[in-house]
Write an enzyme that holds these catalytic residues in place. Sequence first.
Site, PDB file in Angstrom:
ATOM      1  N   LYS A  44      -1.161  28.891 -76.576  1.00  0.00           N
ATOM      2  CA  LYS A  44      -1.049  27.231 -76.717  1.00  0.00           C
ATOM      3  C   LYS A  44       0.542  26.374 -78.319  1.00  0.00           C
ATOM      4  CE  LYS A  44      -1.443  24.762 -74.023  1.00  0.00           C
ATOM      5  NZ  LYS A  44      -1.572  23.986 -72.992  1.00  0.00           N
ATOM      6  N   TYR A  98      -6.243  32.447 -76.975  1.00  0.00           N
ATOM      7  CA  TYR A  98      -5.378  31.332 -75.725  1.00  0.00           C
ATOM      8  C   TYR A  98      -4.650  30.584 -76.997  1.00  0.00           C
ATOM      9  CZ  TYR A  98      -6.368  26.356 -73.805  1.00  0.00           C
ATOM     10  OH  TYR A  98      -6.229  25.280 -73.541  1.00  0.00           O
ATOM     11  N   HIS A 112     -15.320  32.893 -82.703  1.00  0.00           N
ATOM     12  CA  HIS A 112     -15.908  31.468 -82.176  1.00  0.00           C
ATOM     13  C   HIS A 112     -16.209  29.857 -82.824  1.00  0.00           C
ATOM     14  CE1 HIS A 112     -19.389  29.667 -79.061  1.00  0.00           C
ATOM     15  NE2 HIS A 112     -17.779  28.781 -79.385  1.00  0.00           N
ATOM     16  N   ALA A 156      -1.077  26.223 -67.075  1.00  0.00           N
ATOM     17  CA  ALA A 156      -1.034  27.227 -68.283  1.00  0.00           C
ATOM     18  C   ALA A 156      -2.580  28.417 -67.612  1.00  0.00           C
ATOM     19  CB  ALA A 156      -1.838  27.012 -69.830  1.00  0.00           C
ATOM     20  N   GLU A 157      -2.792  29.207 -68.796  1.00  0.00           N
ATOM     21  CA  GLU A 157      -4.417  30.138 -68.557  1.00  0.00           C
ATOM     22  C   GLU A 157      -4.928  29.638 -69.504  1.00  0.00           C
ATOM     23  OE1 GLU A 157      -5.224  32.346 -66.936  1.00  0.00           O
ATOM     24  OE2 GLU A 157      -3.894  32.550 -65.216  1.00  0.00           O
ATOM     25  N   ILE A 193       5.872  28.244 -63.145  1.00  0.00           N
ATOM     26  CA  ILE A 193       6.618  27.660 -64.016  1.00  0.00           C
ATOM     27  C   ILE A 193       7.820  29.190 -64.553  1.00  0.00           C
ATOM     28  CG2 ILE A 193       5.116  25.905 -64.873  1.00  0.00           C
ATOM     29  CD1 ILE A 193       4.422  27.456 -67.702  1.00  0.00           C
ATOM     30  N   THR A 232      -3.801  20.944 -76.302  1.00  0.00           N
ATOM     31  CA  THR A 232      -5.641  21.699 -76.691  1.00  0.00           C
ATOM     32  C   THR A 232      -5.143  21.087 -78.771  1.00  0.00           C
ATOM     33  OG1 THR A 232      -6.694  22.603 -76.847  1.00  0.00           O
ATOM     34  CG2 THR A 232      -4.990  23.877 -76.889  1.00  0.00           C
ATOM     35  N   ASP A 233      -6.848  20.097 -78.555  1.00  0.00           N
ATOM     36  CA  ASP A 233      -6.988  20.397 -80.205  1.00  0.00           C
ATOM     37  C   ASP A 233      -7.229  22.151 -81.104  1.00  0.00           C
ATOM     38  OD1 ASP A 233      -9.249  21.203 -78.829  1.00  0.00           O
ATOM     39  OD2 ASP A 233     -10.632  19.147 -80.037  1.00  0.00           O
ATOM     40  N   GLU A 234      -7.134  23.380 -79.600  1.00  0.00           N
ATOM     41  CA  GLU A 234      -8.169  24.425 -80.123  1.00  0.00           C
ATOM     42  C   GLU A 234      -6.689  24.789 -81.465  1.00  0.00           C
ATOM     43  OE1 GLU A 234     -10.468  26.207 -77.550  1.00  0.00           O
ATOM     44  OE2 GLU A 234     -10.628  25.349 -76.651  1.00  0.00           O
TER      45      GLU A 234
HETATM   46  P1  NAD Z   1      -7.156  24.959 -65.608  1.00  0.00           P
HETATM   47  O1  NAD Z   1      -7.051  26.338 -65.815  1.00  0.00           O
HETATM   48  O2  NAD Z   1      -8.422  24.275 -64.524  1.00  0.00           O
HETATM   49  O3  NAD Z   1      -5.894  25.038 -64.493  1.00  0.00           O
HETATM   50  C1  NAD Z   1      -4.482  25.421 -65.016  1.00  0.00           C
HETATM   51  C2  NAD Z   1      -3.256  25.008 -63.541  1.00  0.00           C
HETATM   52  O4  NAD Z   1      -2.451  25.353 -63.904  1.00  0.00           O
HETATM   53  C3  NAD Z   1      -3.507  25.774 -62.197  1.00  0.00           C
HETATM   54  O5  NAD Z   1      -3.855  25.102 -61.435  1.00  0.00           O
HETATM   55  C4  NAD Z   1      -3.126  27.350 -62.014  1.00  0.00           C
HETATM   56  O6  NAD Z   1      -2.903  27.399 -60.683  1.00  0.00           O
HETATM   57  C5  NAD Z   1      -1.713  26.495 -62.857  1.00  0.00           C
HETATM   58  N1  NAD Z   1      -0.800  27.742 -63.183  1.00  0.00           N
HETATM   59  C6  NAD Z   1      -1.744  28.775 -63.693  1.00  0.00           C
HETATM   60  N2  NAD Z   1      -0.298  29.622 -64.457  1.00  0.00           N
HETATM   61  C7  NAD Z   1       0.662  28.545 -63.719  1.00  0.00           C
HETATM   62  C8  NAD Z   1       2.221  28.864 -63.624  1.00  0.00           C
HETATM   63  N3  NAD Z   1       2.433  30.173 -64.482  1.00  0.00           N
HETATM   64  N4  NAD Z   1       2.875  28.374 -63.067  1.00  0.00           N
HETATM   65  C9  NAD Z   1       2.483  27.297 -62.214  1.00  0.00           C
HETATM   66  N5  NAD Z   1       1.157  27.138 -62.366  1.00  0.00           N
HETATM   67  C10 NAD Z   1       0.361  27.710 -62.892  1.00  0.00           C
HETATM   68  O7  NAD Z   1      -6.676  23.651 -66.607  1.00  0.00           O
HETATM   69  P2  NAD Z   1      -6.317  22.260 -67.059  1.00  0.00           P
HETATM   70  O8  NAD Z   1      -8.062  22.387 -67.549  1.00  0.00           O
HETATM   71  O9  NAD Z   1      -6.660  21.687 -66.433  1.00  0.00           O
HETATM   72  O10 NAD Z   1      -5.905  22.521 -68.422  1.00  0.00           O
HETATM   73  C11 NAD Z   1      -4.510  22.077 -67.795  1.00  0.00           C
HETATM   74  C12 NAD Z   1      -3.783  22.237 -69.148  1.00  0.00           C
HETATM   75  O11 NAD Z   1      -4.880  20.620 -69.995  1.00  0.00           O
HETATM   76  C13 NAD Z   1      -3.289  23.125 -70.077  1.00  0.00           C
HETATM   77  O12 NAD Z   1      -2.379  22.664 -70.218  1.00  0.00           O
HETATM   78  C14 NAD Z   1      -4.774  23.436 -71.359  1.00  0.00           C
HETATM   79  O13 NAD Z   1      -4.169  24.050 -72.111  1.00  0.00           O
HETATM   80  C15 NAD Z   1      -4.777  21.585 -71.223  1.00  0.00           C
HETATM   81  N6  NAD Z   1      -6.141  20.981 -72.051  1.00  0.00           N
HETATM   82  C16 NAD Z   1      -6.770  21.266 -71.637  1.00  0.00           C
HETATM   83  C17 NAD Z   1      -8.516  20.354 -71.825  1.00  0.00           C
HETATM   84  C18 NAD Z   1      -9.795  21.189 -71.151  1.00  0.00           C
HETATM   85  O14 NAD Z   1     -11.018  21.005 -71.392  1.00  0.00           O
HETATM   86  N7  NAD Z   1      -9.741  21.668 -70.046  1.00  0.00           N
HETATM   87  C19 NAD Z   1      -8.575  20.991 -72.909  1.00  0.00           C
HETATM   88  C20 NAD Z   1      -6.914  20.299 -73.526  1.00  0.00           C
HETATM   89  C21 NAD Z   1      -5.868  20.581 -73.415  1.00  0.00           C
HETATM   90  P1  TYD Z   2     -15.637  26.127 -72.772  1.00  0.00           P
HETATM   91  O1  TYD Z   2     -16.157  25.215 -71.981  1.00  0.00           O
HETATM   92  O2  TYD Z   2     -15.515  27.649 -72.980  1.00  0.00           O
HETATM   93  O3  TYD Z   2     -14.692  25.147 -73.612  1.00  0.00           O
HETATM   94  P2  TYD Z   2     -13.956  25.993 -75.374  1.00  0.00           P
HETATM   95  O4  TYD Z   2     -14.260  27.260 -75.230  1.00  0.00           O
HETATM   96  O5  TYD Z   2     -12.219  25.910 -74.773  1.00  0.00           O
HETATM   97  O6  TYD Z   2     -13.926  24.735 -75.999  1.00  0.00           O
HETATM   98  O7  TYD Z   2     -16.394  26.110 -74.153  1.00  0.00           O
HETATM   99  C1  TYD Z   2     -17.203  24.836 -74.771  1.00  0.00           C
HETATM  100  C2  TYD Z   2     -18.823  24.825 -75.947  1.00  0.00           C
HETATM  101  O8  TYD Z   2     -19.046  25.819 -74.984  1.00  0.00           O
HETATM  102  C3  TYD Z   2     -17.464  26.359 -76.718  1.00  0.00           C
HETATM  103  O9  TYD Z   2     -18.256  26.647 -78.288  1.00  0.00           O
HETATM  104  C4  TYD Z   2     -18.672  27.731 -76.182  1.00  0.00           C
HETATM  105  C5  TYD Z   2     -19.118  27.189 -75.499  1.00  0.00           C
HETATM  106  N1  TYD Z   2     -20.404  27.822 -74.231  1.00  0.00           N
HETATM  107  C6  TYD Z   2     -21.422  28.283 -74.025  1.00  0.00           C
HETATM  108  O10 TYD Z   2     -22.346  28.721 -75.053  1.00  0.00           O
HETATM  109  N2  TYD Z   2     -21.901  29.116 -73.136  1.00  0.00           N
HETATM  110  C7  TYD Z   2     -21.239  29.195 -71.961  1.00  0.00           C
HETATM  111  O11 TYD Z   2     -21.315  30.489 -70.568  1.00  0.00           O
HETATM  112  C8  TYD Z   2     -19.835  28.708 -71.994  1.00  0.00           C
HETATM  113  C9  TYD Z   2     -18.814  29.066 -70.387  1.00  0.00           C
HETATM  114  C10 TYD Z   2     -19.387  28.066 -72.968  1.00  0.00           C
END
Ligand code: NAD
Ligand code: TYD
Length: 356
Positions: free
Chosen positions: A162, A158, A293, A81-82, A58, A132-134
């Site tokens: 965001k 992270y 955390h 995103a990462e 991107i 994200t809510d974070e």
């Molecule tokens: P993910 O890490 O599984 O996927 C991220 C994707 O983005 C990957 O396919 C990666 O290859 C791609 N990517 C990374 N850097 C890139 C770049 N520079 N250009 C193009 N593509 C790139 O993440 P996810 O869990 O699918 O999350 C997607 C979005 O939702 C993120 O923005 C994250 O912050 C947000 N989000 C995630 C959660 C969750 O619980 N997973 C909750 C709320 C919001």
């Molecule tokens: P995670 O799935 O990494 O999401 P986030 O940190 O974005 O909320 O973690 C969810 C919760 O679980 C978080 O409080 C960290 C905890 N956790 C563990 O206790 N053990 C684990 O191995 C992982 C990956 C997460």
Amino acid sequence: MILVTGAAGFIGANFVLDWLAQSQEPVVNLDKLTYAGNLETLASVQDDERHTFVQGDIGDTALVARLLAQHQPRAVINFAAESHVDRSIHSPEDFIQTNVVGTFRLLEAVRAYWGNLPAGDKAAFRLLHVSTDEVYGSLGAGDAAFTEQHRYEPNSPYSASKAASDHLVRAYHHTYGLPVLTTNCSNNYGPYHFPEKLIPLMIVNALAGKPLPVYGDGMQVRDWLYVKDHCSAIRRVLEAGQLGEVYNIGGWNEKPNIEIVNTVCALLDELRPKADGSSYRTQISYVKDRPGHDRRYAIDASKIERELGWKPAETFDTGIRKTVQWYLAHPEWVANVQSGAYRDWLQTQYAGTVAA
Ligand code: NAD
Ligand code: TYD
């Protein structure tokens, strides 16, 4: 058509699969294919002419400008995103590059494209930024859930990256009038989730007979939403969200981590009992806590429910059962992720079809 970034990842890929199951509108999928990008997830649409995959960043302004000019999308949805907090603690640089610099460059390319659209297309165009809510930081036990008015207090690299991206998106609306929508969602779970995050890690470790690492006392609270409910909320915001507005997305499902781990173990005990008759719970292992955390996240989803009439379809009980069943039914997907073979998918399955 729509341009979706990061759609080889967990949520983006679920979004594309759901989109193509419900709509004829084509999707261009721009994804860098970091370790988190997995085209195997999209195997069922690899020959679908409505899905075009492009490997790229991107942050590559020239590439994004070219894709916008070529495909003329009516909307861009930014999932790229990462996304893993633990990785952001060990190596924050990638998070700044993609989440901050990458989002900035994407905004610049989209602003240039949108600025030159004919009036009707310009008015209809949307950039939806998935966040994200974070970004709101950590709640105390008795605090009210995060509303859209909650101040930003990100605590990890992270969430800080965001938060920065959210601020840029907001600024592009206020300064340039870019027609943006932002969503801030709680923790997702469901099919195709990379097993570095809590729920898939617990499932795959349990099945492999490995320890189930619970950080600290396991009493940190997360608010869980089934990924397909997140996807339906994004579709709804794209369709009816008010320009410049932020929508919190969540399912009112707060749970302490240890309860999640116990639930996963109980489902596996039922669906795939161990040969020796013991519970998967015996594999739980309390480990050192994550630095900084966050103790509790909770989303107040009243606004999207009230204004856009969105509600999740799954309860936590139905969603977590579906999730465990999905992992049990897809051992090959899991094995390829664990062995790293999923990274060869691009060469083996998409040979010749991937534009760069
Ligand atoms: P993910 O890490 O599984 O996927 C991220 C994707 O983005 C990957 O396919 C990666 O290859 C791609 N990517 C990374 N850097 C890139 C770049 N520079 N250009 C193009 N593509 C790139 O993440 P996810 O869990 O699918 O999350 C997607 C979005 O939702 C993120 O923005 C994250 O912050 C947000 N989000 C995630 C959660 C969750 O619980 N997973 C909750 C709320 C919001
Ligand atoms: P995670 O799935 O990494 O999401 P986030 O940190 O974005 O909320 O973690 C969810 C919760 O679980 C978080 O409080 C960290 C905890 N956790 C563990 O206790 N053990 C684990 O191995 C992982 C990956 C997460």
